[in-house]
Design an enzyme around this catalytic site. Structure first.
Site, PDB file in Angstrom:
ATOM      1  N   GLU A 176     -12.395  -1.878  12.160  1.00  0.00           N
ATOM      2  CA  GLU A 176     -12.375  -1.223  10.853  1.00  0.00           C
ATOM      3  C   GLU A 176     -13.503  -1.729   9.959  1.00  0.00           C
ATOM      4  O   GLU A 176     -14.170  -0.938   9.294  1.00  0.00           O
ATOM      5  CB  GLU A 176     -11.017  -1.469  10.188  1.00  0.00           C
ATOM      6  CG  GLU A 176     -10.922  -0.890   8.787  1.00  0.00           C
ATOM      7  CD  GLU A 176      -9.554  -1.121   8.146  1.00  0.00           C
ATOM      8  OE1 GLU A 176      -8.680  -1.745   8.772  1.00  0.00           O
ATOM      9  OE2 GLU A 176      -9.367  -0.654   7.012  1.00  0.00           O
TER      10      GLU A 176
ATOM     11  N   ASP B 291      -8.353  -9.123   4.276  1.00  0.00           N
ATOM     12  CA  ASP B 291      -8.078  -8.001   5.169  1.00  0.00           C
ATOM     13  C   ASP B 291      -9.103  -7.854   6.293  1.00  0.00           C
ATOM     14  O   ASP B 291      -9.921  -6.935   6.246  1.00  0.00           O
ATOM     15  CB  ASP B 291      -8.028  -6.705   4.353  1.00  0.00           C
ATOM     16  CG  ASP B 291      -7.468  -5.542   5.149  1.00  0.00           C
ATOM     17  OD1 ASP B 291      -7.012  -5.777   6.268  1.00  0.00           O
ATOM     18  OD2 ASP B 291      -7.488  -4.415   4.640  1.00  0.00           O
TER      19      ASP B 291
ATOM     20  N   GLU C 120       0.822  -1.211   0.000  1.00  0.00           N
ATOM     21  CA  GLU C 120       0.000   0.000   0.000  1.00  0.00           C
ATOM     22  C   GLU C 120       0.859   1.266   0.000  1.00  0.00           C
ATOM     23  O   GLU C 120       0.607   2.212   0.737  1.00  0.00           O
ATOM     24  CB  GLU C 120      -0.959  -0.008   1.200  1.00  0.00           C
ATOM     25  CG  GLU C 120      -1.902  -1.207   1.189  1.00  0.00           C
ATOM     26  CD  GLU C 120      -2.918  -1.220   2.315  1.00  0.00           C
ATOM     27  OE1 GLU C 120      -2.635  -0.667   3.389  1.00  0.00           O
ATOM     28  OE2 GLU C 120      -3.999  -1.791   2.103  1.00  0.00           O
TER      29      GLU C 120
END
Ligand code: GCW
Length: 701
Positions: A395, A367, A293
């Site tokens: 998240e 993820d 990322e």
């Protein structure tokens, strides 16, 4: 006293709640045990503590017991140098060669009238003290104790994604706990509270900064601040670790390159490590997110993860440090399958890393989705140790408004069978080094803590932090037992209320999965912020950040074909796992759309078609939030009023957001399935366009 003031005082005393709780004390509440007989019983067993130790860790153990037992039992517990003949009480025995336990383990034994805490190290004694307190807090008998306990995992860590400016990446509980601008001069008392809470659940390390790491954490200025924290945590058995920016030699050292094979770069890391260890002799090591990322890494210089990890490993090796190298890497490949990236990258590197490197793997291949199959790297790395990374911060689990008890998620992954060395090679056994003899074992949780008074924003999210510690110590602990302990230690000991709250907790994750991503759907959330539904997302900075990449809805069906006909990601698992998943008829429903593109009209084992089952899950899941509210209302009189209201309010928001998910997904997928909603479900009373606009209400774009 004037009459009015007397009246006011009495009025306050009568109307004030018996106790007010803001959740700050976590599982270290130690409020008076209501049952007088039980109190009496404990008092007769542990009226006194004997210790002469001057070791800071043992002194903490003594003090925790003195204060904790004192308030639990409603009577001061005396501390003396020694117990008299026939005197009852608690004694400590430090024996470096004690058999049957590991370095951090302990025994709790009744010997005559004495309750002995035995360990090889002071840390072991501290863990024993917290175990004893837990037993009293949960109303467990201290009669004829013979407990032996050692952690199954060596490194039990929190990973903070905290930035130097005080923000937390994916943090939903306020700002960072670390006040970098005050450190090293002022030590916020909360650092000690943090250490206590962690030590009480066996956590022995903390990575204090974000894996998207600012290089500044390795400057002399910041290392002084980190040292100050390390000094606070040390007596609690907690080591400090840092996330490092791979380009640090360039950024800080002003070198022309950060190429791991460049001699100056190597020398730079060696010197930096030496500097760190001069300040913090027991520093744990470095955590690295490289070439992921947008973060820098060895591949920027045509090198491999091995080259990168090993140069850091060499630097910390003389000081006993380790490198935690993350496997969370994936190239933006529109035709590929992100599922396969970590395995494809790291499996060929197995055995090439130095022995003080551990590969840190997220629980699933993508993820931290609400449900993922276990990452195929567990069981695949035979010579290089792998560590488990769970995400406590929610998240993808509704941030701080959704009540999701994560222990069932952890348990599901830890008990999954990799079949790496035949049946029974569970992920837990891979992690603890019993499948392959790993020299390092580790389990980490991405922290959900922040500056909110109650630490975790949602009061119930404290249980996830608690569970991580407990499961890192003993990965086979059941989520039910952990919930039982946590509720009794943190909320209430009233049996009916304990049962009701536990029941909500144990169902909460499945409910969340049902209204957000049933049957193996994944990655349907909004872009960037990752909150709320956005299944229609078909354009993003990378293809694998869209939703359509994952759900693949079309006129025929739904789901990602990862069998041999599709991406063949299944080939990364051992044959028995592959076989179970590759046949849609034997693939467990929770994973169906993870591995198969299933026709809308396909009949599932539930008797419903895929479309009907999907609608049923979204609707019943959202409906279940009302059930959670009703159940929660039943415990009103048994939990603190502040916590009750806090949770009740969040449950109302959760209901609203569950309906948002339901309507978004059902209306969107209906455009592909082209079928009506099955009875008894009514079409949402808003259009897909209206639902798409909800994102504005939440100020998410
Ligand atoms: O889940 C993703 C998050 C990023 C995070 C990344 C990672 C720290 O959206 O915010 O970055 O994972 O784990 O590295």
């Amino acid at each position: 006293m004037p009459k009015f003031r007397l009246f006011l005082l009495l009025y306050t005393l009568i109307t004030a709640p018996a106790w007010a709780d803001d959740g700050y004390r976590l599982w270290l509440k130690f409020d008076l045990i209501e049952d007088a007989a039980l109190r009496q019983k404990y008092l007769s067993q542990v009226p006194t503590i004997a210790s002469t130790s001057t070791h800071p860790t043992v002194q903490i153990a003594v003090e925790e017991l003195r204060q904790g037992l004192g308030t639990l039992l409603g009577k001061p517990v005396a501390v003396k140098p020694a117990l008299g003949a026939n005197e009852k009480g608690i004694s400590f025995k430090l024996n470096p060669t004690e058999s049957g336990i590991s370095e951090e383990g302990f025994k709790l034994q009744t010997v005559g009238g004495t309750l002995q805490l035995i360990a090889q190290t002071e840390r072991g004694l501290l863990y024993a003290a917290y175990e004893l307190l837990r037993r009293v807090q949960t109303g467990t008998s201290l009669e004829k104790l013979s407990v032996t306990s050692s952690p199954r995992i060596q490194l039990r860590l929190l990973n903070h994604w905290d930035n130097h400016v005080g923000t937390i990446e994916r943090g939903y509980a306020g700002m960072s706990l670390w006040k970098w601008y005050e450190l090293p001069e002022r030590l916020d008392p909360r650092y000690t509270e943090y250490a206590r809470a962690n030590a009480a659940i066996g956590i022995n390390g903390t990575v204090v900064n974000n894996v998207n790491a600012s290089a500044r954490f390795l400057t002399d200025e910041y290392l002084q601040k980190v040292k100050a924290l390390a000094d606070v945590f040390r007596p609690y058995g907690i080591k400090v670790y840092l996330s490092v920016n791979f380009a640090s030699p360039r950024i800080l050292g002003k070198l022309k390159t950060a190429d791991p094979l460049d001699p100056d770069v190597r020398a730079w890391w060696k010197q930096k490590a030496a500097d760190v260890y001069t300040l913090i002799p027991d520093f744990g090591g470095f955590l690295v997110k490289a070439n992921s990322e947008g973060e820098p890494g060895p591949m920027d210089y045509g090198r491999t993860h091995v080259d990168g990890a090993n140069v850091l490993a060499e630097a910390v090796k003389p000081h006993g440090g380790i490198i935690m190298w993350r496997s969370f890497v994936y190239e933006p490949d529109p035709k590929g399958d992100r599922f396969k990236a970590a395995y494809d990258e790291f499996k060929p590197l197995d055995g090439k890393f130095h022995d003080n490197v551990i590969i840190q793997v997220k629980n699933g291949p993508i993820d931290f989705m609400p449900r993922e199959p276990f990452s195929p790297l567990f069981g695949a790395m035979t010579q290089t140790p792998v560590s488990m990374e769970f995400q406590l911060t929610q998240e993808y689990l509704g941030w701080a408004t959704h009540w999701v008890y994560q222990a069932p998620l952890f348990e599901e992954v830890l008990s999954a069978d990799t079949h790496a060395k035949g049946p029974g090679s569970t992920v837990a056994k891979v992690l603890d080094g019993s499948v392959y003899k790993y020299p390092i074992t580790s389990m980490v949780g991405v922290a959900n803590t922040g500056s909110d008074r109650n630490w975790t924003g949602h009061p119930m999210a404290q249980a996830n932090w608690y569970a991580l510690g407990r499961m890192a110590w003993e990965p086979t602990l059941a989520s039910e037992q952990i919930a039982d302990e946590w509720v009794k230690m943190s909320l209430t000991r009233k049996p009916q209320a304990v049962a009701t709250i536990k029941n909500i907790m144990l169902k909460s994750r499945e409910i969340y999965v049902d209204y957000t991503s049933p049957l193996g759907l994944h990655h349907l959330m909004g872009e960037g912020h990752h909150f709320g539904p956005e299944p229609w997302l078909n354009k993003a900075r990378r293809p694998d950040w869209t939703a359509v990449y994952y759900h693949r809805a079309d006129s025929l069906g739904l789901g990602f074909d990862r069998t041999a006909r599709g991406s063949n990601a299944l080939s990364q698992y051992a044959p028995p796992v592959q076989q179970q998943f590759e046949n849609p008829a034997t693939c467990p429903l929770p994973y169906l759309l993870w591995f198969h593109h299933v026709p809308w009209t396909q009949k599932l084992s539930t008797g419903r078609t895929l479309w009907n089952e999907l609608v049923h899950r979204f609707y019943s899941g959202a409906e279940q939030v009302k059930w959670m509210q009703n159940e929660w209302n039943k415990v009103k009189k048994d939990v603190d009023s502040e916590i009750f209201a806090n949770v009740a309010g969040r449950l109302l928001t959760q209901e609203k957001e569950a309906l948002w998910w339901r309507d978004a997904c059902v209306l969107y997928f209906q455009e592909y399935a082209r079928q009506p909603l099955p009875a008894p479900y009514q079409k949402p009373n808003r259009t897909l366009e209206e639902v798409k606009n909800l994102v504005d209400i939440y100020h998410l774009r």
